[in-house]
Design a protein around this motif. Structure first.
Motif, short mmCIF file in Angstrom:
data_model
loop_
_atom_site.label_atom_id
_atom_site.label_comp_id
_atom_site.label_asym_id
_atom_site.label_seq_id
_atom_site.Cartn_x
_atom_site.Cartn_y
_atom_site.Cartn_z
N ALA A 322 0.83 -1.20 0.00
CA ALA A 322 0.00 0.00 0.00
C ALA A 322 0.87 1.25 0.00
N VAL A 323 0.32 2.34 -0.57
CA VAL A 323 1.01 3.62 -0.53
C VAL A 323 0.62 4.41 0.71
N GLY A 324 -0.40 3.94 1.44
CA GLY A 324 -0.83 4.62 2.64
C GLY A 324 -2.02 3.92 3.25
N VAL A 325 -2.45 4.40 4.42
CA VAL A 325 -3.61 3.86 5.13
C VAL A 325 -4.71 4.91 5.12
N PHE A 326 -5.91 4.51 4.72
CA PHE A 326 -7.04 5.43 4.61
C PHE A 326 -8.12 5.01 5.60
N LEU A 327 -8.38 5.84 6.60
CA LEU A 327 -9.38 5.56 7.63
C LEU A 327 -10.74 6.14 7.23
N VAL A 328 -11.77 5.35 7.42
CA VAL A 328 -13.14 5.81 7.14
C VAL A 328 -13.94 5.62 8.42
N GLU A 329 -14.63 6.68 8.87
CA GLU A 329 -15.25 6.65 10.20
C GLU A 329 -16.42 5.69 10.28
N ASN A 330 -17.34 5.75 9.32
CA ASN A 330 -18.59 5.01 9.46
C ASN A 330 -18.66 3.81 8.53
N GLU A 331 -19.42 2.81 8.94
CA GLU A 331 -19.48 1.53 8.25
C GLU A 331 -20.01 1.66 6.83
N ASP A 332 -21.07 2.44 6.65
CA ASP A 332 -21.66 2.55 5.33
C ASP A 332 -20.69 3.20 4.35
N ALA A 333 -20.01 4.25 4.79
CA ALA A 333 -19.04 4.92 3.93
C ALA A 333 -17.87 4.00 3.61
N PHE A 334 -17.43 3.21 4.59
CA PHE A 334 -16.35 2.25 4.34
C PHE A 334 -16.75 1.26 3.26
N THR A 335 -17.99 0.78 3.30
CA THR A 335 -18.46 -0.16 2.29
C THR A 335 -18.42 0.47 0.90
N GLN A 336 -18.80 1.74 0.81
CA GLN A 336 -18.76 2.42 -0.48
C GLN A 336 -17.33 2.58 -0.99
N VAL A 337 -16.42 2.91 -0.08
CA VAL A 337 -15.01 3.07 -0.47
C VAL A 337 -14.43 1.75 -0.96
N CYS A 338 -14.83 0.64 -0.33
CA CYS A 338 -14.31 -0.68 -0.72
C CYS A 338 -14.71 -1.05 -2.15
N LYS A 339 -15.71 -0.38 -2.69
CA LYS A 339 -16.14 -0.67 -4.06
C LYS A 339 -15.35 0.10 -5.10
N LEU A 340 -14.42 0.95 -4.66
CA LEU A 340 -13.67 1.79 -5.58
C LEU A 340 -12.31 1.16 -5.86
N PRO A 341 -12.14 0.50 -7.01
CA PRO A 341 -10.87 -0.18 -7.29
C PRO A 341 -9.69 0.77 -7.35
N GLY A 342 -9.89 1.99 -7.81
CA GLY A 342 -8.79 2.93 -7.87
C GLY A 342 -8.25 3.30 -6.51
N VAL A 343 -9.06 3.07 -5.46
CA VAL A 343 -8.62 3.34 -4.09
C VAL A 343 -8.03 2.09 -3.45
N THR A 344 -8.78 1.00 -3.49
CA THR A 344 -8.36 -0.21 -2.77
C THR A 344 -7.18 -0.92 -3.42
N GLU A 345 -6.88 -0.60 -4.68
CA GLU A 345 -5.70 -1.20 -5.30
C GLU A 345 -4.41 -0.59 -4.77
N ARG A 346 -4.49 0.64 -4.27
CA ARG A 346 -3.28 1.33 -3.83
C ARG A 346 -3.26 1.64 -2.34
N TRP A 347 -4.42 1.88 -1.76
CA TRP A 347 -4.50 2.27 -0.35
C TRP A 347 -5.09 1.14 0.49
N LEU A 348 -4.58 0.99 1.70
CA LEU A 348 -5.16 0.05 2.66
C LEU A 348 -6.27 0.79 3.39
N CYS A 349 -7.52 0.45 3.08
CA CYS A 349 -8.67 1.13 3.66
C CYS A 349 -9.08 0.41 4.95
N VAL A 350 -9.33 1.18 6.00
CA VAL A 350 -9.55 0.61 7.33
C VAL A 350 -10.77 1.26 7.97
#
Length: 490
Positions: A322-350
Motif C-alpha cells: 500500500a502507498v498509505g492507510v485510509f481511515l473511514v469513520e462510518n461503516e456505510d461509507a467504508f463499504t462504499q469506499v471498498c467498491k472503488l478499485p482505484g482506491v483499494t488497489e493502492r490504499w489500505l482502507c480501514v
C-alpha cells in the motif's frame, strides 16, 4: 452463496509480530542479560471508558526506577515458532501454563540446571515473558513466567496437536459426518475423505480453511457446517451460540486462527457472519497477513478482511504494498469506499468502531512510516478523532473530504440544544489547538452554532474524485515484511 476468498498460491514465511511484548514499555539497563533479550518496565494500566490505557511507571522525580521488570525478546518474533531442539514433552510443559508459573515450579519441571537455558531460548523466540525482581538497581532474580499473548491464544490448539487424539479414526469419521448434507462443504468433504487418518491427524492439502493445524481445522469445519445449516433462519447466530452448537462449549475461545479459518470456509468476514461483542478492524487493500499458519488476503477477501482489534499481538503483516492507510469513520461509507478499485488497489482502507480506538491506534503506529489519511464526519467530534489519533500515533493524518466548502453545502443533522452547545465549545477549542488542516473547518462549525454534517451525505461530492484526491498525498510504495514497532502509545 457469497463469493469464496481467493487462496494464496505460494507458501508464506512466518512473519514477525506487528506488536511485540516491548510495545509501550521502556527498556531498563541490567547487567548479565543474555544476547537477544532485554529488560523492560512493567506497565501500569488504567481504564478510560472502554479502553485500557498503559503508561511507563515513573518515580516522583520522573525517573524509571522499577522494582520488577519483564525479560522479553529484543528482536521481532513470529506468533508461534518453538525453539529448535525443544522436545515435545518440554513444549507441552510450556504450553500448560495457564496464567503464571512461579520460578520454583519451572526449575522443578526442567531441573535447576536446564531451567535457565530453556527459559532463555523461550524468551528469544517470543514464547514466554520472564518476570524478575530488580536487585540493587542493575541485578535481577527470576520470579515467574507467563505465556505471551500470541502463544496463549494458540496453546489449546497446539496442545491438542502435540498430544494427539486417543481415537483419530473416530474423530476423522465424525468430521466427515458433520459435512454430510452441506453442499457448500462438499469439496472439503472430498478432500478429507482422500486424506487417511493417522495418530496425528492431518489437514487435507488444498483445504479452503487455510490452516495446517488440525484443531483449528476441526473447529472451523464443525462451525462452518452448523453455520451453513442455520442460514435459512432469519435470526443471525451470535459467536457464543455458534461455539455452543459446534464445539459444545460457549466459553470455547474464538482465537484469531480459528476465526480466520472459519471465515475462509464460509467466505465472509467473521464479524459479518456472526454477531459478537468484540469489534474488528475491517480492511480492504494490498495487504496479506498470517496468524500462525492461517493466511488471509485483504485484497482478495470479499467484501473486506476483518481483524480482531484485541488480537494484534498475534498477527504478523506481510506483503503490504500500500502507498498509505485510509481511515473511514462510518461503516456505510467504508463499504462504499471498498467498491472503488482505484482506491483499494493502492490504499489500505480501514474501518474500526469507535470503541476499538486503542487497537486502531496500535495498528496505525506499527504501520509507520506509511502516510495516514482520514474521512470523518464534518463535525467537532470528527475533528477531535483525528486530533486524538494524530497525537497517539505520533505522525500527521491528512483529512480527506473535510473542507469548509463541503461542510457549507452538506446536510446538517439534527441535535438537541445541549449537545449543540457542547459541540460549539469543542469546535472553538479545536479552531485554536486542533490539527492545522482542520482549524478552518472547526472555526466554521463554531460559527454555525455547532452544526454537524455526516460524511455519508457527501457521497456524490467525494467518492467520484476520491482516488485522485488520495493520489495527491505524498507517500512511498513499499512491498516487504512490515517493520516491527516497539514504540509506546501515549
Amino acid at each position: 452463496m457469497p463469493d469464496m476468498p481467493e487462496q494464496p498460491t505460494a507458501p508464506l514465511p512466518r512473519p514477525a509480530l506487528l506488536v511485540g511484548e516491548a510495545h509501550g514499555r521502556r527498556e531498563v539497563p541490567l547487567h548479565g542479560l543474555p544476547a537477544g533479550i532485554i529488560a523492560v518496565t512493567v506497565p501500569r494500566t488504567r481504564k478510560d471508558g472502554d479502553e485500557v490505557l498503559t503508561r511507563v511507571p515513573l518515580d516522583r522525580k520522573r525517573r524509571v526506577n522499577p522494582a520488577v521488570v519483564d525479560l522479553v525478546a529484543s528482536d521481532p518474533v513470529p506468533a508461534y515458532d518453538p525453539p529448535p531442539g525443544l522436545a515435545d514433552r518440554d513444549l507441552v510443559k510450556v504450553l500448560t501454563t495457564r496464567t503464571r508459573k512461579r520460578w520454583a515450579t519451572v526449575e522443578a519441571e526442567f531441573g535447576p540446571q536446564q531451567a535457565w537455558r530453556t527459559t532463555v531460548s523461550l524468551i528469544r523466540c517470543g514464547a514466554v515473558v520472564l518476570r524478575c525482581k530488580v536487585i540493587q538497581t542493575t541485578g535481577f532474580a527470576p520470579d515467574s513466567w507467563r505465556l505471551t499473548p500470541s502463544w496463549a491464544s494458540l496453546r489449546e490448539d497446539k496442545l491438542a496437536h502435540l498430544r494427539g487424539h486417543p481415537d483419530p479414526l473416530r474423530l476423522h469419521a465424525e468430521l466427515l459426518q458433520e459435512m454430510v448434507g452441506v453442499p457448500q462443504l462438499a469439496s472439503e468433504h472430498a478432500l478429507l475423505t482422500a486424506t487417511a487418518p493417522a495418530r496425528t491427524l492431518q489437514v487435507p492439502a488444498g483445504s479452503a480453511a487455510g490452516t495446517e493445524d488440525w484443531r483449528v481445522y476441526e473447529v472451523a469445519v464443525r462451525s462452518a457446517a452448523v453455520w451453513w445449516a442455520a442460514q435459512s433462519r432469519p435470526q443471525p447466530m451470535t459467536a457464543k451460540a455458534l461455539a455452543g452448537k459446534s464445539m459444545r462449549d460457549t466459553k470455547n475461545p474464538w482465537t484469531p486462527a480459528r476465526r480466520q479459518a472459519f471465515a475462509n470456509l464460509v467466505g465472509r468476514p467473521f464479524d459479518q457472519a456472526v454477531e459478537e461483542t468484540d469489534t474488528e478492524l475491517r480492511m480492504r487493500g494490498p495487504l496479506r497477513w498470517r496468524v500462525d499458519d492461517v493466511i488471509a488476503d485483504a485484497a482478495a477477501c470479499r467484501p473486506w478482511l476483518g481483524l480482531p482489534a484485541g488480537g494484534l499481538r498475534s498477527l504478523g503483516l506481510i506483503d503490504c504494498s500500500a502507498v498509505g492507510v485510509f481511515l473511514v469513520e462510518n461503516e456505510d461509507a467504508f463499504t462504499q469506499v471498498c467498491k472503488l478499485p482505484g482506491v483499494t488497489e493502492r490504499w489500505l482502507c480501514v474501518w474500526g468502531a469507535g470503541y476499538a480506538t486503542h487497537g486502531l491506534a496500535a495498528f496505525l503506529k506499527a504501520m509507520a512510516p506509511l502516510p495516514v489519511a482520514a474521512w470523518q464526519d464534518l463535525d467537532a467530534h470528527g475533528i477531535q478523532i483525528i486530533a486524538n489519533l494524530t497525537e497517539r500515533i505520533g505522525r500527521p493524518i491528512t483529512p480527506v473530504g473535510m473542507d469548509v466548502d463541503l461542510y457549507r453545502q452538506g446536510t446538517k443533522y439534527r441535535q438537541k440544544p445541549e449537545k449543540r452547545a457542547g459541540n460549539v465549545h469543542l469546535a472553538e477549542r479545536l479552531a485554536v489547538s486542533g490539527p492545522l488542516a482542520l482549524r478552518a473547518l472547526a472555526a466554521e462549525i463554531a460559527a454555525s452554532g455547532g452544526d454537524g454534517c455526516e460524511h455519508e451525505t457527501l457521497y456524490p461530492e467525494v467518492l467520484p474524485t476520491l482516488a485522485r484526491t488520495l493520489d495527491q498525498i505524498p507517500g512511498e510504495q513499499t512491498s516487504a515484511i512490515w517493520p516491527f514497532s516497539t514504540d509506546g502509545i501515549a
